[in-house]
Write a protein that holds these residues in place. Sequence first.
Motif, PDB file in Angstrom:
ATOM      1  N   VAL A 174       0.810  -1.218   0.000  1.00 36.10           N
ATOM      2  CA  VAL A 174       0.000   0.000   0.000  1.00 36.10           C
ATOM      3  C   VAL A 174       0.845   1.269   0.000  1.00 36.10           C
ATOM      4  O   VAL A 174       0.378   2.323  -0.445  1.00 36.10           O
ATOM      5  CB  VAL A 174      -0.982   0.017   1.192  1.00 36.10           C
ATOM      6  N   PHE A 175       2.083   1.207   0.484  1.00 34.29           N
ATOM      7  CA  PHE A 175       2.920   2.403   0.460  1.00 34.29           C
ATOM      8  C   PHE A 175       3.279   2.817  -0.969  1.00 34.29           C
ATOM      9  O   PHE A 175       3.696   3.960  -1.194  1.00 34.29           O
ATOM     10  CB  PHE A 175       4.195   2.191   1.281  1.00 34.29           C
ATOM     11  N   ASP A 176       3.120   1.914  -1.933  1.00 33.71           N
ATOM     12  CA  ASP A 176       3.383   2.282  -3.328  1.00 33.71           C
ATOM     13  C   ASP A 176       2.425   3.370  -3.804  1.00 33.71           C
ATOM     14  O   ASP A 176       2.670   4.039  -4.810  1.00 33.71           O
ATOM     15  CB  ASP A 176       3.279   1.054  -4.230  1.00 33.71           C
ATOM     16  N   LYS A 177       1.324   3.556  -3.087  1.00 33.64           N
ATOM     17  CA  LYS A 177       0.385   4.640  -3.366  1.00 33.64           C
ATOM     18  C   LYS A 177       1.077   6.005  -3.313  1.00 33.64           C
ATOM     19  O   LYS A 177       0.678   6.958  -3.991  1.00 33.64           O
ATOM     20  CB  LYS A 177      -0.744   4.580  -2.340  1.00 33.64           C
ATOM     21  N   LEU A 178       2.142   6.099  -2.532  1.00 34.90           N
ATOM     22  CA  LEU A 178       2.846   7.376  -2.379  1.00 34.90           C
ATOM     23  C   LEU A 178       3.517   7.828  -3.674  1.00 34.90           C
ATOM     24  O   LEU A 178       3.890   9.002  -3.804  1.00 34.90           O
ATOM     25  CB  LEU A 178       3.886   7.269  -1.267  1.00 34.90           C
ATOM     26  N   ARG A 179       3.675   6.916  -4.634  1.00 35.99           N
ATOM     27  CA  ARG A 179       4.278   7.298  -5.914  1.00 35.99           C
ATOM     28  C   ARG A 179       3.430   8.332  -6.655  1.00 35.99           C
ATOM     29  O   ARG A 179       3.920   8.995  -7.585  1.00 35.99           O
ATOM     30  CB  ARG A 179       4.476   6.066  -6.793  1.00 35.99           C
ATOM     31  N   LEU A 180       2.188   8.500  -6.243  1.00 35.01           N
ATOM     32  CA  LEU A 180       1.346   9.548  -6.842  1.00 35.01           C
ATOM     33  C   LEU A 180       1.992  10.923  -6.712  1.00 35.01           C
ATOM     34  O   LEU A 180       1.831  11.780  -7.593  1.00 35.01           O
ATOM     35  CB  LEU A 180      -0.023   9.593  -6.152  1.00 35.01           C
ATOM     36  N   TRP A 181       2.697  11.143  -5.607  1.00 35.44           N
ATOM     37  CA  TRP A 181       3.266  12.469  -5.362  1.00 35.44           C
ATOM     38  C   TRP A 181       4.420  12.778  -6.314  1.00 35.44           C
ATOM     39  O   TRP A 181       4.891  13.920  -6.356  1.00 35.44           O
ATOM     40  CB  TRP A 181       3.705  12.565  -3.901  1.00 35.44           C
ATOM     41  N   GLU A 182       4.853  11.802  -7.113  1.00 40.49           N
ATOM     42  CA  GLU A 182       5.888  12.052  -8.111  1.00 40.49           C
ATOM     43  C   GLU A 182       5.319  12.573  -9.431  1.00 40.49           C
ATOM     44  O   GLU A 182       6.077  13.044 -10.284  1.00 40.49           O
ATOM     45  CB  GLU A 182       6.667  10.760  -8.383  1.00 40.49           C
ATOM     46  N   LEU A 183       4.011  12.504  -9.613  1.00 37.11           N
ATOM     47  CA  LEU A 183       3.395  12.858 -10.904  1.00 37.11           C
ATOM     48  C   LEU A 183       3.118  14.353 -10.963  1.00 37.11           C
ATOM     49  O   LEU A 183       1.967  14.820 -11.036  1.00 37.11           O
ATOM     50  CB  LEU A 183       2.116  12.045 -11.106  1.00 37.11           C
ATOM     51  N   THR A 184       4.183  15.129 -10.974  1.00 39.24           N
ATOM     52  CA  THR A 184       4.079  16.578 -10.807  1.00 39.24           C
ATOM     53  C   THR A 184       3.568  17.317 -12.044  1.00 39.24           C
ATOM     54  O   THR A 184       3.408  18.534 -11.999  1.00 39.24           O
ATOM     55  CB  THR A 184       5.432  17.166 -10.385  1.00 39.24           C
ATOM     56  N   GLN A 185       3.306  16.614 -13.150  1.00 39.89           N
ATOM     57  CA  GLN A 185       2.720  17.297 -14.294  1.00 39.89           C
ATOM     58  C   GLN A 185       1.248  17.638 -14.038  1.00 39.89           C
ATOM     59  O   GLN A 185       0.676  18.460 -14.758  1.00 39.89           O
ATOM     60  CB  GLN A 185       2.832  16.439 -15.554  1.00 39.89           C
ATOM     61  N   PHE A 186       0.650  17.029 -13.018  1.00 37.95           N
ATOM     62  CA  PHE A 186      -0.750  17.290 -12.692  1.00 37.95           C
ATOM     63  C   PHE A 186      -0.862  18.269 -11.531  1.00 37.95           C
ATOM     64  O   PHE A 186      -0.065  18.230 -10.589  1.00 37.95           O
ATOM     65  CB  PHE A 186      -1.470  15.987 -12.326  1.00 37.95           C
ATOM     66  N   GLU A 187      -1.884  19.134 -11.601  1.00 41.04           N
ATOM     67  CA  GLU A 187      -2.152  20.077 -10.512  1.00 41.04           C
ATOM     68  C   GLU A 187      -2.888  19.393  -9.367  1.00 41.04           C
ATOM     69  O   GLU A 187      -2.684  19.738  -8.188  1.00 41.04           O
ATOM     70  CB  GLU A 187      -2.966  21.266 -11.022  1.00 41.04           C
ATOM     71  N   ARG A 188      -3.777  18.454  -9.705  1.00 42.24           N
ATOM     72  CA  ARG A 188      -4.528  17.731  -8.698  1.00 42.24           C
ATOM     73  C   ARG A 188      -4.763  16.299  -9.189  1.00 42.24           C
ATOM     74  O   ARG A 188      -4.994  16.074 -10.384  1.00 42.24           O
ATOM     75  CB  ARG A 188      -5.898  18.366  -8.419  1.00 42.24           C
TER      76      ARG A 188
END
Length: 373
Positions: A174-188
């Motif tokens: 479940v900690f792999d969910k944190l990889r979302l914070w690397e997708l900086t091309q998105f505002e939200r």
Amino acid sequence: MSPPYLRSISPSGKGPGRRNFRSIYYALAALAIFAFLFWTPLPNAYNQQREELVKNVSETTKGFTESAFHHEATLHNTKSKYAFATLLASDASHPDDPDNIHDDYFVATRLLGYQILHAPETRSDGIPFIVLATRGVSQAKRDRLRRDGAIVLSVETVQKPDWIEAGASNWAEVFDKLRLWELTQFERICFLDGDTILNRPLTEIFSDPAVASHTTLDRPDKLKADEPALPASYVFAGQPEMNHEHHYPPSDAQQDYPNINYLNAGFFVMQPSREILAYYLALMQLPDRFPPKFPEQNLLNYAHRRENEGGNMPWTQLEPTWNLHYPTMADLKGGVASLHEKWWAPEDAELAPYLRSWRWRMEGYYEAMDKTR
């Protein structure tokens, strides 16, 4: 707003001369609805009624197959500043599943993608659907999701320290969910657990006041010496964990939450930031800083604690009808936007026909699209 099959139909005639006709009409309509919901059998095996589903969907999808599946969606060709995302972990209980039909969470992920990308009643046009696939997800499943229209990202495992032991074996990734914070091309990005079913589009969630950017508070007494520096600003909005029995819409005044300050990490909106990701990863290395039973959920609750004695980045609460955990038929009729519930085993048995009908619609749609490509 109620889902289509729960809405009643009223005759347009007026006047006393039509009262008997209306009574008969209502009785027939009620009988038809009853037959559809309770008498008409849903498919109970993978291949049952498949040909009819494919035939019907093939007819309705003529003319837009090319636009729906013209090219594979990727991070590089999306122009959206928003995204929906989920996490798909490996399924250790079904290692040999060539048809990909026994992994309920995989089916749920396909279903969620179908609703976000394609279903007329629930889709959010122009907003991509991202699946974070952990290391153990098979290539066949990744390929299938890409054909469905999802952006599938193979994520590097976030290594958890030894002091963290998840409360269930299937939460190991479940900690792999944190990889979302690397997708900086998105505002939200709006994250949804895979076992989520939509009832209406989620597009407007990115306009909810709770998803605005917030300046990190400056309360030195809430800082701990062994913790890293905080980012200057952040976005993190979600909803409290629900009681199984609750009202619609839920509220703290009606005691619908066991603790209104405790976030359920199955549905939230955030702004990607590598600085915040680094902060989370540093917190993970501090033994016993948060309870390990619900690993990523308790990490996020600690990082964004919002009690009076809490931290400097309190999470903000979304409008309560965007998503409900432990949903009931009353929530569905009330118009909740999405239900955090397993399509294959709902706690409220009345929801089963609604949830399972979406599964069969999804599979019929994609089978028809595969045949017409």
